[in-house]
Design a protein around this motif. Sequence first.
Motif, PDB file in Angstrom:
ATOM      1  N   PHE A  45       0.825  -1.202   0.000  1.00  0.00           N
ATOM      2  CA  PHE A  45       0.000   0.000   0.000  1.00  0.00           C
ATOM      3  C   PHE A  45       0.859   1.253   0.000  1.00  0.00           C
ATOM      4  CE2 PHE A  45      -3.443   2.774   1.000  1.00  0.00           C
ATOM      5  CZ  PHE A  45      -2.972   3.660   1.953  1.00  0.00           C
ATOM      6  N   LEU A  46       0.489   2.212  -0.847  1.00  0.00           N
ATOM      7  CA  LEU A  46       1.174   3.512  -0.871  1.00  0.00           C
ATOM      8  C   LEU A  46       0.282   4.621  -0.338  1.00  0.00           C
ATOM      9  CD1 LEU A  46       2.985   3.428  -4.337  1.00  0.00           C
ATOM     10  CD2 LEU A  46       3.952   2.990  -2.073  1.00  0.00           C
ATOM     11  N   THR A  47      -0.927   4.747  -0.933  1.00  0.00           N
ATOM     12  CA  THR A  47      -1.817   5.819  -0.528  1.00  0.00           C
ATOM     13  C   THR A  47      -3.213   5.524  -1.054  1.00  0.00           C
ATOM     14  OG1 THR A  47      -2.132   8.231  -0.507  1.00  0.00           O
ATOM     15  CG2 THR A  47      -1.406   7.262  -2.583  1.00  0.00           C
ATOM     16  N   TYR A  48      -4.211   6.212  -0.499  1.00  0.00           N
ATOM     17  CA  TYR A  48      -5.540   6.077  -1.065  1.00  0.00           C
ATOM     18  C   TYR A  48      -6.352   7.357  -0.910  1.00  0.00           C
ATOM     19  CZ  TYR A  48      -8.063   5.088   3.379  1.00  0.00           C
ATOM     20  OH  TYR A  48      -8.634   5.151   4.622  1.00  0.00           O
ATOM     21  N   PHE A  49      -7.349   7.451  -1.754  1.00  0.00           N
ATOM     22  CA  PHE A  49      -8.242   8.610  -1.802  1.00  0.00           C
ATOM     23  C   PHE A  49      -9.683   8.159  -1.592  1.00  0.00           C
ATOM     24  CE2 PHE A  49      -5.427  11.883  -3.516  1.00  0.00           C
ATOM     25  CZ  PHE A  49      -4.386  11.118  -4.016  1.00  0.00           C
ATOM     26  N   GLN A  50     -10.400   8.981  -0.879  1.00  0.00           N
ATOM     27  CA  GLN A  50     -11.853   8.863  -0.811  1.00  0.00           C
ATOM     28  C   GLN A  50     -12.366  10.081  -1.552  1.00  0.00           C
ATOM     29  OE1 GLN A  50     -13.679   6.434   0.926  1.00  0.00           O
ATOM     30  NE2 GLN A  50     -15.656   7.298   0.366  1.00  0.00           N
ATOM     31  N   ASN A  51     -12.899   9.852  -2.733  1.00  0.00           N
ATOM     32  CA  ASN A  51     -13.207  10.965  -3.648  1.00  0.00           C
ATOM     33  C   ASN A  51     -11.918  11.769  -3.878  1.00  0.00           C
ATOM     34  OD1 ASN A  51     -16.002  10.229  -3.871  1.00  0.00           O
ATOM     35  ND2 ASN A  51     -16.254  11.022  -1.792  1.00  0.00           N
ATOM     36  N   GLU A  52     -11.927  13.068  -3.635  1.00  0.00           N
ATOM     37  CA  GLU A  52     -10.708  13.844  -3.916  1.00  0.00           C
ATOM     38  C   GLU A  52      -9.788  13.952  -2.716  1.00  0.00           C
ATOM     39  OE1 GLU A  52     -13.737  14.957  -3.930  1.00  0.00           O
ATOM     40  OE2 GLU A  52     -13.921  16.800  -2.757  1.00  0.00           O
ATOM     41  N   ALA A  53     -10.212  13.464  -1.561  1.00  0.00           N
ATOM     42  CA  ALA A  53      -9.415  13.597  -0.340  1.00  0.00           C
ATOM     43  C   ALA A  53      -8.420  12.440  -0.200  1.00  0.00           C
ATOM     44  CB  ALA A  53     -10.338  13.635   0.870  1.00  0.00           C
ATOM     45  N   GLN A  54      -7.166  12.785  -0.002  1.00  0.00           N
ATOM     46  CA  GLN A  54      -6.144  11.778   0.248  1.00  0.00           C
ATOM     47  C   GLN A  54      -6.161  11.456   1.732  1.00  0.00           C
ATOM     48  OE1 GLN A  54      -2.116  12.918  -0.792  1.00  0.00           O
ATOM     49  NE2 GLN A  54      -1.456  10.802  -0.998  1.00  0.00           N
ATOM     50  N   LEU A  55      -6.569  10.242   2.087  1.00  0.00           N
ATOM     51  CA  LEU A  55      -6.806   9.906   3.479  1.00  0.00           C
ATOM     52  C   LEU A  55      -5.590   9.350   4.196  1.00  0.00           C
ATOM     53  CD1 LEU A  55     -10.425   8.442   3.444  1.00  0.00           C
ATOM     54  CD2 LEU A  55      -9.639  10.797   3.748  1.00  0.00           C
ATOM     55  N   GLU A  56      -4.706   8.720   3.472  1.00  0.00           N
ATOM     56  CA  GLU A  56      -3.562   8.130   4.144  1.00  0.00           C
ATOM     57  C   GLU A  56      -2.410   7.933   3.182  1.00  0.00           C
ATOM     58  OE1 GLU A  56      -4.469   4.661   6.403  1.00  0.00           O
ATOM     59  OE2 GLU A  56      -2.380   4.252   6.897  1.00  0.00           O
ATOM     60  N   LYS A  57      -1.221   8.119   3.713  1.00  0.00           N
ATOM     61  CA  LYS A  57      -0.001   7.848   2.963  1.00  0.00           C
ATOM     62  C   LYS A  57       0.849   6.871   3.763  1.00  0.00           C
ATOM     63  CE  LYS A  57       2.367  11.167   1.129  1.00  0.00           C
ATOM     64  NZ  LYS A  57       3.084  12.432   0.871  1.00  0.00           N
ATOM     65  N   SER A  58       1.362   5.870   3.099  1.00  0.00           N
ATOM     66  CA  SER A  58       2.227   4.900   3.761  1.00  0.00           C
ATOM     67  C   SER A  58       3.571   5.522   4.110  1.00  0.00           C
ATOM     68  CB  SER A  58       2.436   3.700   2.836  1.00  0.00           C
ATOM     69  OG  SER A  58       3.512   2.905   3.263  1.00  0.00           O
ATOM     70  N   ARG A  59       4.208   4.924   5.113  1.00  0.00           N
ATOM     71  CA  ARG A  59       5.579   5.352   5.439  1.00  0.00           C
ATOM     72  C   ARG A  59       6.530   5.049   4.298  1.00  0.00           C
ATOM     73  NH1 ARG A  59       3.940   2.979  10.217  1.00  0.00           N
ATOM     74  NH2 ARG A  59       4.982   1.051   9.649  1.00  0.00           N
ATOM     75  N   LEU A  60       6.107   4.139   3.407  1.00  0.00           N
ATOM     76  CA  LEU A  60       6.934   3.807   2.238  1.00  0.00           C
ATOM     77  C   LEU A  60       7.049   4.994   1.295  1.00  0.00           C
ATOM     78  CD1 LEU A  60       5.473   0.305   1.296  1.00  0.00           C
ATOM     79  CD2 LEU A  60       7.662   0.752   2.427  1.00  0.00           C
ATOM     80  N   LEU A  61       6.081   5.884   1.377  1.00  0.00           N
ATOM     81  CA  LEU A  61       6.008   6.991   0.438  1.00  0.00           C
ATOM     82  C   LEU A  61       6.877   8.137   0.941  1.00  0.00           C
ATOM     83  CD1 LEU A  61       4.144   6.552  -1.976  1.00  0.00           C
ATOM     84  CD2 LEU A  61       2.598   8.210  -1.007  1.00  0.00           C
ATOM     85  N   SER A  62       8.053   8.266   0.316  1.00  0.00           N
ATOM     86  CA  SER A  62       8.944   9.346   0.735  1.00  0.00           C
ATOM     87  C   SER A  62       8.424  10.677   0.202  1.00  0.00           C
ATOM     88  CB  SER A  62      10.356   9.085   0.208  1.00  0.00           C
ATOM     89  OG  SER A  62      10.406   9.351  -1.182  1.00  0.00           O
TER      90      SER A  62
END
Lengths: 114, 117
Positions: A45-62
């Motif tokens: 997992f890197l990140t996800y969006f609910q509609n246009e809102a980015q709800l979470e970013k993984s620690r993997l994502l620099s």
Amino acid sequence: DTGVSQNPRHKITKRGQNVTFRCDPISEHNRLYWYRQTLGQGPEFLTYFQNEAQLEKSRLLSDRFSAERPKGSFSTLEIQRTEQGDSAMYLCASSEGQGNTEAFFGQGTRLTVV
Amino acid sequence: AQKVTQAQTEISVVEKEDVTLDCVYETRDTTYYLFWYKQPPSGELVFLIRRNSFDEQNEISGRYSWNFQKSTSSFNFTITASQVVDSAVYFCALSELVGSNAGKSTFGDGTTLTVKP
């Protein structure tokens, strides 16, 4: 709608260059996910969006990684100053609901950093 | 933390044999979903089945069947009378609905199934 579409399918870039990938989800899906997959591993997992809102970013994502989903439709994933370690398959998926429904995956963008 | 373990890295069978793919998961949540996906050589993950944590009934769909046992935290997948077209990488995934991991799926590392004619 024919499913989740990702472009480009393949990208070869020189180290230090910026790259941008695009994902077009299934139109009625409100959730959009980005995953990264390397050989012999499952999607991470890197990140996800609910509609246009980015709800979470993984620690993997620099900090070199950024994702957007303007207007809650398509999404872009940008990697700045690419490194060889960024070489992987980048998968996009979309779903209805909030984690309780199956995700529909695109065919991925294979990034090779040389 | 959530974790999915697929201990079998590779399995090779001859066509028409039955094969079971194992999946063991870890979660602190009481409400979660489990999934199986198939990734053929073309690369696109294809959804096979979803199970919620309150439904332990086994399911059969054609040659595919799934055995969910909460007591052992396992969600195993059996293919009966395997065919060459079943050759693919199979992933088990877990999705929690609450907490810091809510909404995203954690995947195992997959089992590569090769069915030989």
